[in-house]
Design a protein around this motif. Sequence first.
Motif, short mmCIF file in Angstrom:
data_model
loop_
_atom_site.label_atom_id
_atom_site.label_comp_id
_atom_site.label_asym_id
_atom_site.label_seq_id
_atom_site.Cartn_x
_atom_site.Cartn_y
_atom_site.Cartn_z
N GLN A 22 -69.24 85.24 56.60
CA GLN A 22 -67.85 85.70 56.64
C GLN A 22 -67.38 85.76 58.09
O GLN A 22 -67.88 86.55 58.90
N GLY A 23 -66.44 84.91 58.44
CA GLY A 23 -65.90 84.92 59.81
C GLY A 23 -66.79 84.22 60.81
O GLY A 23 -66.62 84.41 62.02
N VAL A 45 -66.81 93.12 51.71
CA VAL A 45 -65.59 92.62 52.37
C VAL A 45 -65.03 93.69 53.30
O VAL A 45 -64.63 93.40 54.43
N CYS A 49 -66.87 93.99 56.51
CA CYS A 49 -66.57 92.89 57.44
C CYS A 49 -65.16 92.97 58.01
O CYS A 49 -64.85 92.31 59.00
N SER A 50 -64.30 93.76 57.34
CA SER A 50 -62.89 93.77 57.75
C SER A 50 -62.55 94.93 58.67
O SER A 50 -61.40 95.09 59.06
N THR A 51 -63.53 95.76 59.00
CA THR A 51 -63.23 96.95 59.81
C THR A 51 -63.21 96.64 61.29
O THR A 51 -62.79 97.47 62.09
N ARG A 99 -59.77 96.96 63.62
CA ARG A 99 -58.86 98.09 63.36
C ARG A 99 -58.57 98.92 64.60
O ARG A 99 -57.91 99.93 64.53
N LEU A 156 -64.77 82.16 54.90
CA LEU A 156 -64.58 83.50 54.33
C LEU A 156 -65.17 83.58 52.92
O LEU A 156 -64.47 83.90 51.95
N SER A 190 -64.59 87.04 50.89
CA SER A 190 -63.23 87.26 50.38
C SER A 190 -62.98 86.38 49.17
O SER A 190 -62.37 86.80 48.18
N LEU A 245 -55.72 94.57 53.64
CA LEU A 245 -56.91 94.07 54.35
C LEU A 245 -57.52 92.88 53.63
O LEU A 245 -58.03 91.94 54.25
N GLU A 304 -55.47 89.78 54.36
CA GLU A 304 -55.33 89.44 55.78
C GLU A 304 -56.08 88.16 56.18
O GLU A 304 -55.51 87.23 56.73
N TYR A 305 -57.37 88.13 55.88
CA TYR A 305 -58.20 87.01 56.37
C TYR A 305 -57.87 85.67 55.69
O TYR A 305 -57.73 84.65 56.37
#
Length: 1750
Positions: free
Chosen positions: A508-509, A566, A569-571, A574, A604, A607, A639, A642-643
Amino acid sequence: MIQDYLSDSAGASLILEWMVMTQWCDERFNFQATFLQCLAKHVPNIYSAEMDPLLEKQEEMVQAAILYPLECYLFGEDPDMFLEKLQQSGASQLCGKVFKGGETTYSCRDCAVDPTCVLCMDCFQNSIHKNHRYKMHSSTGGGFCDCGDTEAWKAGPLCTKHEPGASGSAKESPECQLNEEIMERSRRVFPSVIKYIVDMLIWEEEKELPPELTIGEKVDSYYCVLFNDEHHSYDHVIFSLQRALGCELGEAQLHTTAIDKEGRRAVKAGHYGSCQEAKEEIKMHSENISQRPLHVEVLHADVMAHQKFALRLGSWLNKLMSYSSDFRQIFCQICLKEEPGSEKPCFISKLMLWDAKLHKGARKVLHELIFTSFFMEMEYKKLFAVEFVKVNALQKEYISDDHDRVLSVTALSVQMFTVPTLARHLIEEQNVITVITETLLEVLPEYLDKNDKFNFQGYSQDKLNRVYAVIYDLRYVLVSKPTLWTDRLRERFLEGFVSFLRILTCMQGMEEIKRQIGQHIEVDPDWEAAIAIQMQLKNILLMFQEWCACDEELLLRAYSECHKAVMRCSTNGRSREKTVFHLCGHTLESRPYRVSVDPVSIHLPLSRTLAGLHVRLSKTGTISRLHEFVSPEEFQVELLVEYPLRCLVLVAQVAAEMWRRNGLSLISQVFYYQDVKCREEMYDKDIIMLQIGASLMDPNQFLLLILQRYELADAFKKIKPTKDQDLIKQCNVLIEEMLQILIYVVGERYVPGVSNVTKEDVIMREIIHLLCIEPMAHSAITKSLPENENNETGLENVIDKVATFKKPGVSGHGVYELKDECLKEFNMFFYHYTKTQHSKAEHTQKKRRKQENRDEALPPPPPPDFSPAFSNVVRILNCDVMMHILRTILQRAVELETHLWTEAMIQMVLHLLSLGLLEEKQQLLKCPEEEVTFDFYHKATRMGSSALNAVNVLMLLEKLKRVPQLEAQKDTVNWILQMFDTVKRLREKSCLTTVAATSGSEATKGDESTQDKEKAERKRKAEAARLHRQKIMAQMSALQRNFIETHKLLYENTLEAQAKEDAIMEEESMSSAVDYSKIALGPKRGPSVAEKEVLTCILCQEEQEVKLESAAMVLSACVQKSTALTQNRSRILELSGDTLDPLFMHPDLPCGTHTGSCGHVMHAACWQKYFEAMQLNFRQRLHVEQIFDLENGEYLCPLCKSLCNTVIPIVPLQAQKINSEDAEAVAQILSLARWLEIITVRISGYSVKNAKGEKQNLPSLANKGMGNSALEFHSILSFGVQSLAKYSSSIKEMLILFATTIYRVGLKVAPNEADYRIPMMTWSTCAFTIQCIENLLETESKPLFGSLQNRQHSGLKALVQFAAAQRTTSPQVLIQKHLIRLLGVLLPNFKVEDTPSLLEVDMFHVLVGVVLSFPSLYWEDAVDLQPSSISSAYNHLYLFHLTTLAHIMQIVISSATESPTARSSDNSEEARSAQSFCREVCQYTSGCFSQDIPGWLVWDCVKKGIMPYLRCAALFFHYLLGVSPPEELLQVSEEGQFRALCSYLSLPTNLFLLFQEYWDTVNPLLQRWCADPVVLSCLKGKSIAVRYPRKRNSLIELPEDYSCLLNQASQFRCPRSSDDEQKHPVLCLFCGAMLCSQNTCCQELVNGEELGACTSHALQCGAGVCMFLKIRECKVVLIEGKTRGCLYPAPYLDEYGETDPGLKRGNPLHLCRERYRKLHLLWQQHCIIEEIARSQETNQIFFGFNWQLL
């Protein structure tokens, strides 16, 4: 043999000792010690000569000393008898055949549980699957036939061979039970044997053996052993061995081949020091040419011997396993048994752990042993699978190994993981999913960056390929979904899924990129590895989602775990403060992020997996319970969106060329992101994630977020935009891309779960949109559809519902065309269209509508309703921000701010409006108005603001119709306005149902009235256009009349000239019908049609008339050797013609010289300049591989690019007329007898003159006294002579050049202008080419004249005239000598020593030779003379008649000797003449020829047999003399053709009348012909003559079904190789020989060159040109010579009319007769070389294939 050996050894006593010991109690007999003692004694002696082993002798000794005693002990009786009884008792129900590389396997698409379930050739041929939808593929090796495995097949698990009792066994049970004694002995023998094998295979000591195998003193005898690896090439190893050992090339090649095959080889024997030295030398030399050294070890001779024997014992066990289930079970028990209290693994685990260290040969034996034992017993297969999974290190060992997957024990995973019950068991008991994912996590950390994300920069492709193989094991485990879930299975699966999420977390990413500003990126980063892993994971991700969807509880828990992953991984992003964005009274708070500035990743998977699970929650209705597992506070939809949104923005910015400085790597990633191979788990899931966001977020907030991420916030505010054109263009593209995504979010609902559609609906829609672009082939559609885990697209299930199949012609392929009723489903903005496909589809559909005289509007089809979970998505259509976006763009278009909008943008706005209106219309039709909350109509008709100049969407649309730039969108705007009207009426209707119905019908009427208006408008436009065209035509007509008036004189002259020409033509055509008959030979010969030839040079474009005195004009041509007409392919051809005498052609026509032309004309001088320029050009480009051989005069025709190697000079036809009075006068004197007398005297005179070498003056022609021999010598001149035609020097030069080329190519010798064989080769190529053309016309059932292609006509005309003229460039004495030899066949009194028999020559070649050489008899010392027209007429007539008589004799002797078939007697004149002739022949052959043969039979044989000869003669004399043929020869009619030929060639229709007419002259000839020893030998049956008519050659008969050919290939065994390795069988299509291609075993040394089997076969079978079918690859190979070849489509097509090179698609293939006929014509037209040249020019390869070794 065994007894002999036993007498000299202790073997006999050993048997006795073992036999006695069987009587002893178990305690007293130590079998293991005795066994090892025996091995210690014999094995080193047997395998002592490892450098040069005598394999047969070694095997004899092994059998005698060890295996025979061992079997006697084990079975308790004679081994052969015991095994025979065991074999007869029946075989296993499982087939168990292990596939070798290249072997054909079959899978049934209807019955196989998954694609890995395959059958061997034999089982398939005997199974029900033969008549199903099956697939054929070539095995990579190491697979296993699944026949008999009930879990592998939904139906028909057993073939007829493996059904119980099918083998005709006497017993009911499939196998016989061994008695207890044998089983007991097996339990005693097997442990010792297995332990010995295991110990020796994993033995690491190089110098020592285990103590129990050591006897006596250790000898200083060692081997230097070289091992195989996958890093060094063949050439590297050969070079290293030659340098290190100083050996010859041949020896080094032998070593290398053995190493590649077996995995290791002793390359040097000696004491330890010398072997160690050799080892260091080899390592040093190999390190110089490769980064790593070769693997070399020094092994003691005894260690080497025992290791080799251990493998032989493994093969012995392998054989035993195949006989009995009891043996297999005992073997498996021993292999799996662990020593109590010991931590050591069991035998089989030891071997598996050691697998990566074993050499190739050992691995093969081990794997086969596993197949024949464990995999044949289901219970033990399960236990083996458990051990396999337990040995964690296996996969890691494989990843660090360097051998191919097929040679690794890990490749066996497919045999276990794909068995459904076994896979469930391994998940539940061994947690196999977790084991595999943990293994991946252990081997991949080296690719993790500081953020614990994968980064594959600088990766090793080989190592990653091995990682992919481990990933594939996951696919095998998940291939079939469970129907019944247990708690344990659920827990274990979830545990595995969570473990798998850890891998996705690392992805992821990963490999984030930042936009490059200013400077272009220096080096493109590696991107392939990350995309490749995405491709590998695509189906695995889908399978995980499908497994989760099987169980409601599991799905919710999996969703929860994935959501947590997810969120984790998305924090990261922020930390930034939120910013506020206002538009249309709505506010969005979000953290600042810009794709164009900040890092972004296209990867991703987490996600996207969540999006997949969300859709499945919606589909199953489980989404209602989601709040129990994920609380609304935790969900954070912004969130989640977003990706994926960033990713889509990245794609948009790449399209806007904002990332062009980031190089090709990003463009490639974006391509794969949307490509069919990846899009299901990348692009499609990102769209779904946006739909999830749209369904859960406030629509205005959602659109504000999209505007902000697309960096278009300012574009829709009242801010003055920049004047920078690049920025404006970027902004416009971004708006287009954003609008497109909004269309997809709202309109793309064909996903099960997003709406209520099925998978079939989805596939149908994909196919419809593909076929809206253009009709497509089945394979093209398949490639454009995503495959599921079983490699199926679902195409066949639905294609017939939406398309019709159109069959292919002789070339091309069949295509599917869309059904008309499906066209209404077309959506111009289909989300899987590329930009090219979008514009092409739009163009196609508009064009179609225009042809149907309909408007060009292409509105979207009504989409299916969203499912409840996604029903809120439509709200974004009627929200304020959307209305603002639509209004803003439309207003810019209306105000003509051309730089701020594009037509594509308007199209998308119109599409969004259409979607909104369709949605509202559908909702209004389903529900009462008060329940419909979707108010798109009201929002669109509401003013944008309170300003005075404010407008609504409806008003803007009305204005839009008047914008000239948007004329193409006018129909769409009209359609939308109608829709507004329709929705308005629906809104205004009453709430009552009845009224609603009425209102609906009114709306329909409204629609209809509008349509009527449109039709009227279109009709008016069409009428206006028609009048406009009429007006233009009238103007043009007036101009034309004016021009004629102005240039009246010129026009009249032209008309007069044309009228004259027409009159002349008419007169000529009338005279041709009345004045003369069409006869080519004799005194009644018709006039030559000599046309004035004016030709245009293709190089300089100048015209020139063809004249004798003019500069030469030439035709590009190709001369080649040919066996197209041969009657005997077994005849060995002379490869070099140094000693060959080509004057006489054998009737077999074994090999001729064919001349073909493409028909393109050049000046000789222009051609020479062109050829020299090409030579110069290619000398300067030495590094480029040449398509043609300039040294041999080859070049490509400047116009058509055909391969040529010479030019034919165009010699004009000399018109000749015969005075009928003179002809009649000559006829009175010149009978055949007189003519023969004259030429005999002339030839005798030349002989005397040449012998004396004297010169004689030409006597006066006035003295014609016949008594004087000198006067007799000149009598030939008295019937008319004329001076020799004078050719220009240019023509003469070209005559010599072309004749030399024929000589050089035809005889394969160096050019020599003075060689005496040049005239012979000229006549030969003329005759052979005519025979080829006649053969081709007959094969194609075309008339003899009038049906030739222009190139054939021009080429043949030039060739015959050249052959007649070539005589003038050679010494006449030489021509006379050849003539005398040719006449020797016809007139036996001319016989010279080497004159062949009548039956040993082809008469048409003789005819051409004598006709073209006969004018040499007119040669005189003082003047150059040639026969006059009358002389020529008689010469041609008598020469032809003589040759025809000889040919009739040939036919009668060779073909009319068979016993008659039943037929009523025929008493025709021809039959009587034939009978009379036969009596004479019988008399002259002393009764050898039977006079009992009926006359009708002889006449029938003669008539049929002589036809090809007469047809060839007609062609020859037509092109030589230019006399027009009779009309009957311009048609196809057998009887009419014969009469016409006889008339044209001055023959009686009863050919035997020729003998009667010339009887006195022919009688002595006939006697001499009959007395010939060869003729008598043939009549006595001692030899065989060629039968007439000769058979017409064709390509071999191929089977209808391609699997028959594969079956044939599977039974093929290379004649020169003893190993059972699969070869590359190829089939010669000329003769049917099966050859072993591309293998060193079948290479031959020809003239000092190594040639492959195909190349050397082609030299004999096709004189260097040949056609082969590569059976396992389904490709035709055309080859020419040693250096040229090309691939050509095979004549086998699947049911969709397509070929399948490489059997990649694997569909059943059937022979296409039309395609095969095309191949036949390619051969018979001598176009193979041309095809090869065209192919090589089209597909130029820098590193070409080595055709020499094919």
